[in-house]
Scaffold this motif. Structure first.
Motif, PDB file in Angstrom:
ATOM      1  N   SER A   1      19.947  15.032 -70.871  1.00 43.63           N
ATOM      2  CA  SER A   1      19.845  13.578 -70.757  1.00 43.63           C
ATOM      3  C   SER A   1      18.502  13.153 -71.320  1.00 43.63           C
ATOM      4  CB  SER A   1      19.976  13.122 -69.293  1.00 43.63           C
ATOM      5  OG  SER A   1      18.889  13.624 -68.523  1.00 43.63           O
ATOM      6  N   ALA A   2      18.387  11.891 -71.665  1.00 43.09           N
ATOM      7  CA  ALA A   2      17.131  11.347 -72.193  1.00 43.09           C
ATOM      8  C   ALA A   2      17.014   9.902 -71.739  1.00 43.09           C
ATOM      9  CB  ALA A   2      17.096  11.429 -73.716  1.00 43.09           C
ATOM     10  N   SER A   3      15.839   9.510 -71.341  1.00 41.17           N
ATOM     11  CA  SER A   3      15.639   8.137 -70.883  1.00 41.17           C
ATOM     12  C   SER A   3      14.380   7.571 -71.524  1.00 41.17           C
ATOM     13  CB  SER A   3      15.518   8.087 -69.350  1.00 41.17           C
ATOM     14  OG  SER A   3      14.510   8.985 -68.903  1.00 41.17           O
ATOM     15  N   PRO A   4      14.443   6.325 -71.989  1.00 42.87           N
ATOM     16  CA  PRO A   4      13.268   5.715 -72.620  1.00 42.87           C
ATOM     17  C   PRO A   4      12.172   5.437 -71.602  1.00 42.87           C
ATOM     18  CG  PRO A   4      15.016   4.100 -72.369  1.00 42.87           C
ATOM     19  CD  PRO A   4      15.604   5.422 -71.960  1.00 42.87           C
ATOM     20  N   LEU A   5      10.931   5.544 -72.045  1.00 43.55           N
ATOM     21  CA  LEU A   5       9.770   5.235 -71.215  1.00 43.55           C
ATOM     22  C   LEU A   5       9.015   4.074 -71.862  1.00 43.55           C
ATOM     23  CD1 LEU A   5       8.438   8.867 -70.544  1.00 43.55           C
ATOM     24  CD2 LEU A   5       9.725   7.414 -68.961  1.00 43.55           C
ATOM     25  N   PRO A   6       8.199   3.357 -71.097  1.00 44.36           N
ATOM     26  CA  PRO A   6       7.412   2.275 -71.685  1.00 44.36           C
ATOM     27  C   PRO A   6       6.501   2.813 -72.790  1.00 44.36           C
ATOM     28  CG  PRO A   6       7.358   2.173 -69.286  1.00 44.36           C
ATOM     29  CD  PRO A   6       7.979   3.481 -69.641  1.00 44.36           C
ATOM     30  N   THR A   7       6.484   2.125 -73.925  1.00 46.23           N
ATOM     31  CA  THR A   7       5.674   2.587 -75.059  1.00 46.23           C
ATOM     32  C   THR A   7       4.243   2.062 -74.999  1.00 46.23           C
ATOM     33  OG1 THR A   7       6.387   0.701 -76.409  1.00 46.23           O
ATOM     34  CG2 THR A   7       7.713   2.716 -76.536  1.00 46.23           C
ATOM     35  N   ASP A   8       3.959   1.201 -74.057  1.00 43.08           N
ATOM     36  CA  ASP A   8       2.614   0.622 -73.942  1.00 43.08           C
ATOM     37  C   ASP A   8       1.709   1.592 -73.192  1.00 43.08           C
ATOM     38  OD1 ASP A   8       0.351  -0.878 -73.645  1.00 43.08           O
ATOM     39  OD2 ASP A   8       1.379  -2.675 -72.909  1.00 43.08           O
ATOM     40  N   LEU A   9       0.711   2.131 -73.905  1.00 43.16           N
ATOM     41  CA  LEU A   9      -0.242   3.060 -73.290  1.00 43.16           C
ATOM     42  C   LEU A   9      -1.608   2.405 -73.097  1.00 43.16           C
ATOM     43  CD1 LEU A   9       0.610   6.294 -75.335  1.00 43.16           C
ATOM     44  CD2 LEU A   9       1.696   5.398 -73.269  1.00 43.16           C
ATOM     45  N   THR A  10      -1.609   1.069 -73.035  1.00 46.18           N
ATOM     46  CA  THR A  10      -2.856   0.330 -72.906  1.00 46.18           C
ATOM     47  C   THR A  10      -3.510   0.578 -71.547  1.00 46.18           C
ATOM     48  OG1 THR A  10      -1.865  -1.384 -74.278  1.00 46.18           O
ATOM     49  CG2 THR A  10      -3.889  -1.963 -73.098  1.00 46.18           C
ATOM     50  N   GLU A  11      -4.812   0.752 -71.549  1.00 47.59           N
ATOM     51  CA  GLU A  11      -5.567   0.861 -70.308  1.00 47.59           C
ATOM     52  C   GLU A  11      -6.099  -0.512 -69.915  1.00 47.59           C
ATOM     53  OE1 GLU A  11      -8.560   3.845 -70.360  1.00 47.59           O
ATOM     54  OE2 GLU A  11      -7.328   5.286 -71.435  1.00 47.59           O
ATOM     55  N   ASN A  12      -6.721  -0.585 -68.749  1.00 45.36           N
ATOM     56  CA  ASN A  12      -7.300  -1.847 -68.293  1.00 45.36           C
ATOM     57  C   ASN A  12      -8.652  -2.083 -68.963  1.00 45.36           C
ATOM     58  OD1 ASN A  12      -5.174  -2.454 -66.557  1.00 45.36           O
ATOM     59  ND2 ASN A  12      -6.039  -1.173 -64.938  1.00 45.36           N
TER      60      ASN A  12
ATOM     61  N   VAL B   1       2.525   3.768 -78.632  1.00 48.67           N
ATOM     62  CA  VAL B   1       3.249   4.776 -79.390  1.00 48.67           C
ATOM     63  C   VAL B   1       4.560   4.134 -79.853  1.00 48.67           C
ATOM     64  CG1 VAL B   1       4.442   5.702 -77.375  1.00 48.67           C
ATOM     65  CG2 VAL B   1       4.017   7.181 -79.336  1.00 48.67           C
ATOM     66  N   ASP B   2       5.094   4.599 -80.985  1.00 50.86           N
ATOM     67  CA  ASP B   2       6.276   3.937 -81.548  1.00 50.86           C
ATOM     68  C   ASP B   2       7.508   4.107 -80.665  1.00 50.86           C
ATOM     69  OD1 ASP B   2       4.971   2.891 -83.731  1.00 50.86           O
ATOM     70  OD2 ASP B   2       5.337   4.634 -85.003  1.00 50.86           O
ATOM     71  N   THR B   3       7.867   5.340 -80.349  1.00 57.24           N
ATOM     72  CA  THR B   3       9.009   5.613 -79.476  1.00 57.24           C
ATOM     73  C   THR B   3       8.603   6.686 -78.478  1.00 57.24           C
ATOM     74  OG1 THR B   3      10.870   4.929 -80.884  1.00 57.24           O
ATOM     75  CG2 THR B   3      11.273   6.765 -79.396  1.00 57.24           C
TER      76      THR B   3
ATOM     77  N   TRP C   1      -3.591   9.959 -81.631  1.00 56.17           N
ATOM     78  CA  TRP C   1      -2.509  10.840 -81.201  1.00 56.17           C
ATOM     79  C   TRP C   1      -2.953  11.763 -80.069  1.00 56.17           C
ATOM     80  CZ3 TRP C   1      -1.121  12.249 -86.942  1.00 56.17           C
ATOM     81  CH2 TRP C   1      -0.407  11.187 -87.502  1.00 56.17           C
ATOM     82  N   ALA C   2      -4.177  12.278 -80.187  1.00 52.53           N
ATOM     83  CA  ALA C   2      -4.699  13.137 -79.111  1.00 52.53           C
ATOM     84  C   ALA C   2      -4.804  12.341 -77.810  1.00 52.53           C
ATOM     85  CB  ALA C   2      -6.068  13.698 -79.509  1.00 52.53           C
ATOM     86  N   TYR C   3      -5.205  11.091 -77.936  1.00 53.63           N
ATOM     87  CA  TYR C   3      -5.287  10.224 -76.748  1.00 53.63           C
ATOM     88  C   TYR C   3      -3.900  10.032 -76.136  1.00 53.63           C
ATOM     89  CZ  TYR C   3      -5.519   5.976 -73.974  1.00 53.63           C
ATOM     90  OH  TYR C   3      -5.385   5.062 -72.967  1.00 53.63           O
ATOM     91  N   TYR C   4      -2.907   9.742 -76.984  1.00 61.49           N
ATOM     92  CA  TYR C   4      -1.553   9.541 -76.480  1.00 61.49           C
ATOM     93  C   TYR C   4      -1.105  10.744 -75.645  1.00 61.49           C
ATOM     94  CZ  TYR C   4      -1.043   5.914 -80.138  1.00 61.49           C
ATOM     95  OH  TYR C   4      -1.186   4.828 -80.939  1.00 61.49           O
ATOM     96  N   LEU C   5      -1.271  11.946 -76.213  1.00 61.46           N
ATOM     97  CA  LEU C   5      -0.780  13.149 -75.550  1.00 61.46           C
ATOM     98  C   LEU C   5      -1.520  13.404 -74.237  1.00 61.46           C
ATOM     99  CD1 LEU C   5      -0.366  15.470 -78.669  1.00 61.46           C
ATOM    100  CD2 LEU C   5       1.410  14.193 -77.449  1.00 61.46           C
ATOM    101  N   SER C   6      -2.844  13.235 -74.262  1.00 61.86           N
ATOM    102  CA  SER C   6      -3.628  13.439 -73.038  1.00 61.86           C
ATOM    103  C   SER C   6      -3.252  12.423 -71.973  1.00 61.86           C
ATOM    104  CB  SER C   6      -5.121  13.343 -73.356  1.00 61.86           C
ATOM    105  OG  SER C   6      -5.508  14.346 -74.270  1.00 61.86           O
ATOM    106  N   HIS C   7      -3.112  11.177 -72.384  1.00 63.48           N
ATOM    107  CA  HIS C   7      -2.760  10.106 -71.452  1.00 63.48           C
ATOM    108  C   HIS C   7      -1.380  10.366 -70.841  1.00 63.48           C
ATOM    109  CE1 HIS C   7      -2.653   5.924 -69.913  1.00 63.48           C
ATOM    110  NE2 HIS C   7      -1.364   6.000 -70.204  1.00 63.48           N
ATOM    111  N   LEU C   8      -0.423  10.745 -71.677  1.00 65.84           N
ATOM    112  CA  LEU C   8       0.923  10.992 -71.176  1.00 65.84           C
ATOM    113  C   LEU C   8       0.953  12.157 -70.190  1.00 65.84           C
ATOM    114  CD1 LEU C   8       2.892  10.510 -74.512  1.00 65.84           C
ATOM    115  CD2 LEU C   8       3.024   9.037 -72.495  1.00 65.84           C
ATOM    116  N   TYR C   9       0.210  13.199 -70.512  1.00 70.83           N
ATOM    117  CA  TYR C   9       0.196  14.367 -69.618  1.00 70.83           C
ATOM    118  C   TYR C   9      -0.462  14.017 -68.287  1.00 70.83           C
ATOM    119  CZ  TYR C   9      -0.066  19.252 -68.207  1.00 70.83           C
ATOM    120  OH  TYR C   9       0.089  20.441 -67.540  1.00 70.83           O
ATOM    121  N   ALA C  10      -1.538  13.201 -68.363  1.00 66.50           N
ATOM    122  CA  ALA C  10      -2.213  12.792 -67.138  1.00 66.50           C
ATOM    123  C   ALA C  10      -1.340  11.840 -66.316  1.00 66.50           C
ATOM    124  CB  ALA C  10      -3.543  12.117 -67.476  1.00 66.50           C
TER     125      ALA C  10
END
Length: 299
Positions: free
Chosen positions: A36-47, A54-56, A85-94
């Motif tokens: 199965s696959a489910s979409p997640l919010p693409t907005d990785l903006t911090e406060n 990220v695009d998708t 890209w490194a930020y995206y991956l680190s943020h997602l993992y965190a």
């Protein structure tokens, strides 16, 4: 604003998340297909006043476990992208505590080669972080030129067409895709309409897009989706414009009216059918090519 071809290169994975595992096989990487696959919010903006998107972004659940797939469509080199890209991956993992995978999709060979580099982040003595994106480009995805093969995996064929849109093989891919779509039943028209739209977007402003409009007008004329009808309309308009342009030049040549290279270019470059109709009427009685344009604004 993102271009439509940019959007198609990552949105195709939203339509068929399993396409990821099939597409990266050519890279020598094996991922199990998602259960199965489910979409997640693409907005990785911090406060803070910095927006990162990220695009998708998809959460992929497989029999072997789960991971987060981040898909980026990259049209050209950008020196700041590896850090993003490194930020995206680190943020997602965190944020999710789930292993992330970055897939970069490039229709340009030079950009694909650039994006595929391993980037070490940190001092050379001990890099603290290594960025290793998976990259899909024209050389890593096969040309799908067989209608039977296209019918077996229409999403992969759409992606193949988008990535090979500037290659000589583009015509064969689009012909195979059109025949595969033609084989869908009437019940699949909504699905077909989605892939027709994604194909159009993925081709961008390339000669392959003109061929796709022609195929839409002929091979796929039975589809009634809004996109299909618009593409057919565009194809018919282009055909009428091209025909009227040839009529004007043939008429002037037949009447022995001298037409300069600049005047031929002006006639051939006109994309307005109403204007061409006026010029054709004038060409019937004009004694010079200049009279055809009389009363119009300069070039």
């Amino acid at each position: 604003m993102l271009s439509s071809s940019h959007e198609a290169l990552h949105r195709i994975f939203q339509e068929d998340p399993g396409l990821f595992a099939r597409a990266v096989r050519g890279l020598g990487v094996s991922f199990p297909p998602p259960v199965s696959a489910s979409p997640l919010p693409t907005d990785l903006t911090e406060n803070r006043p910095m927006e990162r998107r990220v695009d998708t972004l998809l959460r992929m659940d497989t029999e072997d476990g789960e991971f987060i797939l981040a898909v980026e469509s990259q049209g050209k080199r950008a020196s700041d992208k590896p850090a993003s890209w490194a930020y995206y991956l680190s943020h997602l993992y965190a944020k999710y505590g789930i292993p992330p995978v970055l897939l970069v999709v490039c229709a340009d060979r030079s950009t694909a080669a650039w994006a595929a580099r391993q980037v070490d982040i940190g001092p050379p003595q001990w890099p603290s972080l290594t960025l290793r994106p998976l990259v899909l480009g024209p050389d890593s995805l096969p040309v799908i030129a067989s209608p039977d093969e296209a019918a077996r995996d229409i999403p992969l064929t759409v992606l193949s067409a988008a990535l090979h849109r500037r290659d000589p093989d583009a015509d064969a891919i689009l012909n195979a895709l059109a025949k595969a779509l033609k084989g869908l039943s009437a019940d699949d028209e909504d699905t077909a309409g989605t892939f027709i739209e994604l194909t159009e977007q993925g081709l961008g402003k390339t000669p392959a897009a003109d061929l796709w409009r022609h195929l839409m007008a002929v091979d796929l004329s039975f589809f009634q989706s809004e996109t299909a009808q618009r593409l057919r309309g565009e194809g018919r308009d282009e055909g009428r414009i091209e025909g009227r342009t040839e009529d004007i030049l043939r008429l002037l040549d037949g009447r022995g009216i001298e037409v300069s290279a600049e005047e031929r270019e002006r006639i051939a470059g006109c994309g307005d059918l109403d204007t061409l109709d006026v010029w054709f009427t004038r060409a019937i009685t004009a004694t010079s090519a200049a009279e055809v344009f009389e009363g119009d604004e300069a070039g």
